[in-house]
Design a protein around this motif. Structure first.
Motif, short mmCIF file in Angstrom:
data_model
loop_
_atom_site.label_atom_id
_atom_site.label_comp_id
_atom_site.label_asym_id
_atom_site.label_seq_id
_atom_site.Cartn_x
_atom_site.Cartn_y
_atom_site.Cartn_z
N PHE A 191 -5.33 -0.38 4.66
CA PHE A 191 -4.83 -1.63 4.10
C PHE A 191 -5.71 -2.05 2.94
N CYS A 192 -5.15 -2.84 2.04
CA CYS A 192 -5.99 -3.48 1.03
C CYS A 192 -5.82 -4.99 1.17
N ASN A 193 -6.81 -5.72 0.70
CA ASN A 193 -6.79 -7.17 0.71
C ASN A 193 -8.04 -7.67 0.01
N ARG A 194 -8.18 -8.97 -0.08
CA ARG A 194 -9.43 -9.51 -0.56
C ARG A 194 -10.54 -9.05 0.39
N ALA A 195 -11.72 -8.89 -0.12
CA ALA A 195 -12.84 -8.43 0.70
C ALA A 195 -13.23 -9.45 1.76
N THR A 196 -12.80 -10.70 1.58
CA THR A 196 -13.11 -11.76 2.53
C THR A 196 -11.91 -12.13 3.38
N ALA A 197 -10.89 -11.30 3.41
CA ALA A 197 -9.67 -11.62 4.15
C ALA A 197 -9.95 -11.74 5.65
N ALA A 198 -9.31 -12.72 6.24
CA ALA A 198 -9.43 -12.92 7.68
C ALA A 198 -8.26 -12.27 8.39
N ARG A 199 -8.42 -12.09 9.68
CA ARG A 199 -7.37 -11.46 10.47
C ARG A 199 -6.07 -12.26 10.38
N THR A 200 -6.19 -13.56 10.23
CA THR A 200 -5.01 -14.42 10.21
C THR A 200 -4.40 -14.56 8.81
N ASP A 201 -5.01 -13.96 7.82
CA ASP A 201 -4.44 -13.99 6.47
C ASP A 201 -3.24 -13.06 6.39
N TYR A 202 -2.52 -13.13 5.28
CA TYR A 202 -1.41 -12.22 5.05
C TYR A 202 -1.94 -10.80 4.86
N TRP A 203 -1.27 -9.82 5.50
CA TRP A 203 -1.61 -8.41 5.33
C TRP A 203 -0.33 -7.63 5.05
N GLY A 204 -0.45 -6.59 4.26
CA GLY A 204 0.68 -5.71 4.03
C GLY A 204 0.89 -4.78 5.22
N HIS A 205 1.82 -3.84 5.06
CA HIS A 205 2.13 -2.92 6.15
C HIS A 205 1.12 -1.78 6.28
N GLY A 206 0.36 -1.55 5.22
CA GLY A 206 -0.60 -0.46 5.25
C GLY A 206 0.06 0.88 4.96
N THR A 207 -0.77 1.91 4.86
CA THR A 207 -0.27 3.27 4.65
C THR A 207 -1.03 4.21 5.58
N GLN A 208 -0.31 5.05 6.27
CA GLN A 208 -0.89 5.92 7.28
C GLN A 208 -1.54 7.14 6.63
N VAL A 209 -2.78 7.39 6.99
CA VAL A 209 -3.49 8.60 6.58
C VAL A 209 -3.81 9.39 7.84
N THR A 210 -3.33 10.62 7.89
CA THR A 210 -3.58 11.48 9.04
C THR A 210 -4.26 12.75 8.56
N VAL A 211 -5.45 12.98 9.09
CA VAL A 211 -6.21 14.19 8.76
C VAL A 211 -6.15 15.10 9.98
N GLU B 98 0.84 -1.20 0.00
CA GLU B 98 0.00 0.00 0.00
C GLU B 98 0.88 1.25 0.00
N SER B 99 0.41 2.29 -0.66
CA SER B 99 1.16 3.55 -0.69
C SER B 99 0.21 4.72 -0.92
N GLY B 100 0.72 5.93 -0.74
CA GLY B 100 -0.07 7.11 -1.03
C GLY B 100 -0.60 7.86 0.17
N GLY B 101 -0.40 7.32 1.35
CA GLY B 101 -0.88 8.01 2.54
C GLY B 101 -0.07 9.25 2.85
N GLY B 102 -0.51 9.98 3.86
CA GLY B 102 0.20 11.18 4.26
C GLY B 102 -0.62 12.03 5.20
N LEU B 103 -0.15 13.24 5.41
CA LEU B 103 -0.82 14.20 6.28
C LEU B 103 -1.61 15.18 5.41
N VAL B 104 -2.86 15.36 5.72
CA VAL B 104 -3.72 16.25 4.93
C VAL B 104 -4.67 17.00 5.85
N GLN B 105 -5.05 18.18 5.46
CA GLN B 105 -6.00 18.96 6.25
C GLN B 105 -7.42 18.49 6.00
N PRO B 106 -8.31 18.73 6.94
CA PRO B 106 -9.72 18.39 6.71
C PRO B 106 -10.23 19.03 5.42
#
Length: 116
Positions: free
Chosen positions: A94-114, A6-14
């Motif tokens: 995060f992104c994943n299959r829509a049916t992904a379980a908690r125990t499935d593989y997950w990426g690191h995610g991308t932080q979005v801060t508003v 995942e990519s593209g996150g960041g700090l953004v104003q409301p």
């Protein structure tokens, strides 16, 4: 090899916008309904948007009308266009299959801060 980046996150104003991208391995992406999830501090991970292989989409009420999910099947990539961002959208996405379980593989995610 299973992979989600995942990519593209960041700090953004409301009121601002961000576009997230997720590159997925074929084993996860192909013929699967894909989804974007988010997890705010102290909260459970929640599914906010899904998209089928044909392009059919669904959204959580909290983001409906503000977020748009899309996919590029040729690139095994899912996108999330986020507009009119609110303070409560702050989370790791995060992104994943829509049916992904908690125990499935997950990426690191991308932080979005508003924040103002």
């Amino acid at each position: 090899q299973v992979q989600l980046v995942e990519s593209g996150g960041g700090l953004v104003q409301p009121g601002g916008s961000l576009r997230l991208s997720c590159a997925a391995s074929g084993s996860i992406f192909s013929a699967n309904v894909m989804g974007w999830y988010r997890q705010a501090p102290g909260k459970e991970r929640e599914l906010v948007a899904t998209i089928g292989n044909s392009g059919r989409t669904n959204y959580a009420n909290s983001v409906k009308g503000r977020f748009t999910i899309s996919r590029d099947n040729a690139k095994n990539t899912v996108y999330l266009q986020m507009n009119s961002l609110k303070l409560e959208d702050t989370a790791v996405y995060f992104c994943n299959r829509a049916t992904a379980a908690r125990t499935d593989y997950w990426g690191h995610g991308t932080q979005v801060t508003v924040s103002s």
